[in-house]
Motif scaffolding. Structure first.
Motif, PDB file in Angstrom:
ATOM      1  N   THR A   1       1.659  -0.899  -4.537  1.00 15.72           N
ATOM      2  CA  THR A   1       1.850   0.168  -3.554  1.00 15.72           C
ATOM      3  C   THR A   1       0.969  -0.067  -2.329  1.00 15.72           C
ATOM      4  N   VAL A   2      -0.261  -0.495  -2.553  1.00 17.27           N
ATOM      5  CA  VAL A   2      -1.163  -0.801  -1.438  1.00 17.27           C
ATOM      6  C   VAL A   2      -0.588  -1.932  -0.592  1.00 17.27           C
ATOM      7  N   GLN A   3      -0.065  -2.960  -1.233  1.00 15.41           N
ATOM      8  CA  GLN A   3       0.513  -4.091  -0.501  1.00 15.41           C
ATOM      9  C   GLN A   3       1.739  -3.659   0.302  1.00 15.41           C
ATOM     10  N   VAL A   4       2.553  -2.789  -0.266  1.00 12.90           N
ATOM     11  CA  VAL A   4       3.740  -2.298   0.442  1.00 12.90           C
ATOM     12  C   VAL A   4       3.331  -1.477   1.660  1.00 12.90           C
ATOM     13  N   THR A   5       2.356  -0.591   1.492  1.00 16.60           N
ATOM     14  CA  THR A   5       1.932   0.235   2.633  1.00 16.60           C
ATOM     15  C   THR A   5       1.292  -0.624   3.721  1.00 16.60           C
ATOM     16  N   LYS A   6       0.577  -1.682   3.340  1.00 17.84           N
ATOM     17  CA  LYS A   6       0.025  -2.609   4.338  1.00 17.84           C
ATOM     18  C   LYS A   6       1.146  -3.308   5.103  1.00 17.84           C
ATOM     19  N   ALA A   7       2.166  -3.745   4.374  1.00 16.67           N
ATOM     20  CA  ALA A   7       3.293  -4.436   5.012  1.00 16.67           C
ATOM     21  C   ALA A   7       4.026  -3.498   5.973  1.00 16.67           C
ATOM     22  N   LEU A   8       4.213  -2.253   5.572  1.00 20.38           N
ATOM     23  CA  LEU A   8       4.871  -1.281   6.448  1.00 20.38           C
ATOM     24  C   LEU A   8       4.033  -1.016   7.696  1.00 20.38           C
TER      25      LEU A   8
ATOM     26  N   GLU B   1       5.112  -1.772  11.656  1.00 21.56           N
ATOM     27  CA  GLU B   1       5.012  -0.796  12.742  1.00 21.56           C
ATOM     28  C   GLU B   1       4.109  -1.332  13.855  1.00 21.56           C
ATOM     29  N   HIS B   2       3.066  -2.038  13.476  1.00 16.45           N
ATOM     30  CA  HIS B   2       2.138  -2.613  14.454  1.00 16.45           C
ATOM     31  C   HIS B   2       2.856  -3.650  15.322  1.00 16.45           C
ATOM     32  N   GLU B   3       3.681  -4.472  14.714  1.00 18.83           N
ATOM     33  CA  GLU B   3       4.445  -5.475  15.471  1.00 18.83           C
ATOM     34  C   GLU B   3       5.433  -4.798  16.415  1.00 18.83           C
ATOM     35  N   ALA B   4       6.050  -3.723  15.947  1.00 16.28           N
ATOM     36  CA  ALA B   4       7.012  -3.009  16.790  1.00 16.28           C
ATOM     37  C   ALA B   4       6.322  -2.445  18.030  1.00 16.28           C
ATOM     38  N   ILE B   5       5.139  -1.898  17.852  1.00 17.81           N
ATOM     39  CA  ILE B   5       4.426  -1.315  18.993  1.00 17.81           C
ATOM     40  C   ILE B   5       3.976  -2.417  19.944  1.00 17.81           C
TER      41      ILE B   5
ATOM     42  N   LEU C   1       3.313   4.552  13.853  1.00 11.23           N
ATOM     43  CA  LEU C   1       2.164   3.702  13.544  1.00 11.23           C
ATOM     44  C   LEU C   1       1.038   4.530  12.940  1.00 11.23           C
ATOM     45  N   ARG C   2       0.787   5.716  13.499  1.00  9.45           N
ATOM     46  CA  ARG C   2      -0.256   6.589  12.943  1.00  9.45           C
ATOM     47  C   ARG C   2       0.054   6.968  11.498  1.00  9.45           C
ATOM     48  N   ARG C   3       1.312   7.310  11.252  1.00 10.02           N
ATOM     49  CA  ARG C   3       1.702   7.675   9.881  1.00 10.02           C
ATOM     50  C   ARG C   3       1.540   6.497   8.926  1.00 10.02           C
ATOM     51  N   ALA C   4       1.997   5.331   9.372  1.00  9.34           N
ATOM     52  CA  ALA C   4       1.882   4.141   8.523  1.00  9.34           C
ATOM     53  C   ALA C   4       0.417   3.818   8.263  1.00  9.34           C
ATOM     54  N   PHE C   5      -0.434   3.966   9.277  1.00  8.72           N
ATOM     55  CA  PHE C   5      -1.854   3.720   9.080  1.00  8.72           C
ATOM     56  C   PHE C   5      -2.438   4.736   8.107  1.00  8.72           C
ATOM     57  N   GLY C   6      -2.045   5.995   8.241  1.00  3.34           N
ATOM     58  CA  GLY C   6      -2.538   7.032   7.330  1.00  3.34           C
ATOM     59  C   GLY C   6      -2.162   6.738   5.891  1.00  3.34           C
ATOM     60  N   ARG C   7      -0.927   6.323   5.687  1.00  2.00           N
ATOM     61  CA  ARG C   7      -0.490   5.983   4.326  1.00  2.00           C
ATOM     62  C   ARG C   7      -1.278   4.795   3.783  1.00  2.00           C
ATOM     63  N   LYS C   8      -1.420   3.776   4.627  1.00  2.00           N
ATOM     64  CA  LYS C   8      -2.153   2.577   4.209  1.00  2.00           C
ATOM     65  C   LYS C   8      -3.599   2.934   3.870  1.00  2.00           C
ATOM     66  N   ASP C   9      -4.217   3.705   4.740  1.00  2.00           N
ATOM     67  CA  ASP C   9      -5.608   4.102   4.532  1.00  2.00           C
ATOM     68  C   ASP C   9      -5.763   4.939   3.265  1.00  2.00           C
ATOM     69  N   ALA C  10      -4.842   5.872   3.067  1.00  2.81           N
ATOM     70  CA  ALA C  10      -4.901   6.721   1.876  1.00  2.81           C
ATOM     71  C   ALA C  10      -4.737   5.895   0.598  1.00  2.81           C
ATOM     72  N   MET C  11      -3.820   4.949   0.627  1.00  4.80           N
ATOM     73  CA  MET C  11      -3.609   4.117  -0.569  1.00  4.80           C
ATOM     74  C   MET C  11      -4.814   3.220  -0.834  1.00  4.80           C
TER      75      MET C  11
END
Length: 137
Positions: free
Chosen positions: A9-16, A20-24, A96-106
């Protein structure tokens, strides 16, 4: 949650997050290009204004009116493109903020789970040690 599942799950959230980072980054590159176009247009306008000796002949032909019309139309198009890219950027920043929040939380959850695992192992070792000391007469 099992450690293996948590790691996945941590790896998936990092990939997501990275996606998002690449898109921005792409959106920011587009914004920079549009701002460069605007700067080039400003430079052209400044360069045209710096030629006073040609002004009289240009006005007689009416080219100055055509120039201002072209410059106004081009500026409006560039500003429209910039506004569209900035709107996309705002949406992408939120994602990107949401994806970072998920990654950080995981990642925090994984660290907490690892700390709990270490604490349980230490407690189990202490209990085993105490049991071995108490059962040895």
């Amino acid at each position: 949650m099992k450690p293996e599942k948590l790691e996945q799950t941590v790896q998936v959230t990092k990939a997501l997050y990275l996606r998002e980072h690449e898109a921005i980054k792409e959106i920011l590159a587009q914004e920079a290009e549009i701002r460069a176009q605007l700067a080039r247009l400003d430079a052209q306008v400044a360069q045209a204004a710096a030629r006073p000796q040609q002004t009289h002949s240009v006005r007689m032909v009416g080219a100055d009116i055509l120039w201002r019309g072209w410059e106004s139309k081009t500026r409006r198009q560039i500003h429209t493109q910039l506004a569209q890219v900035q709107a996309r950027k705002l949406g992408a920043m939120e994602q990107l903020r949401r994806a970072f929040g998920r990654k950080d939380a995981m990642e925090k959850l994984q660290k907490m789970e690892q700390a709990n695992l270490i604490r349980r192992r230490q407690t189990r070792r202490q209990d085993n040690l105490l049991d071995s000391i108490l059962t040895k007469p």
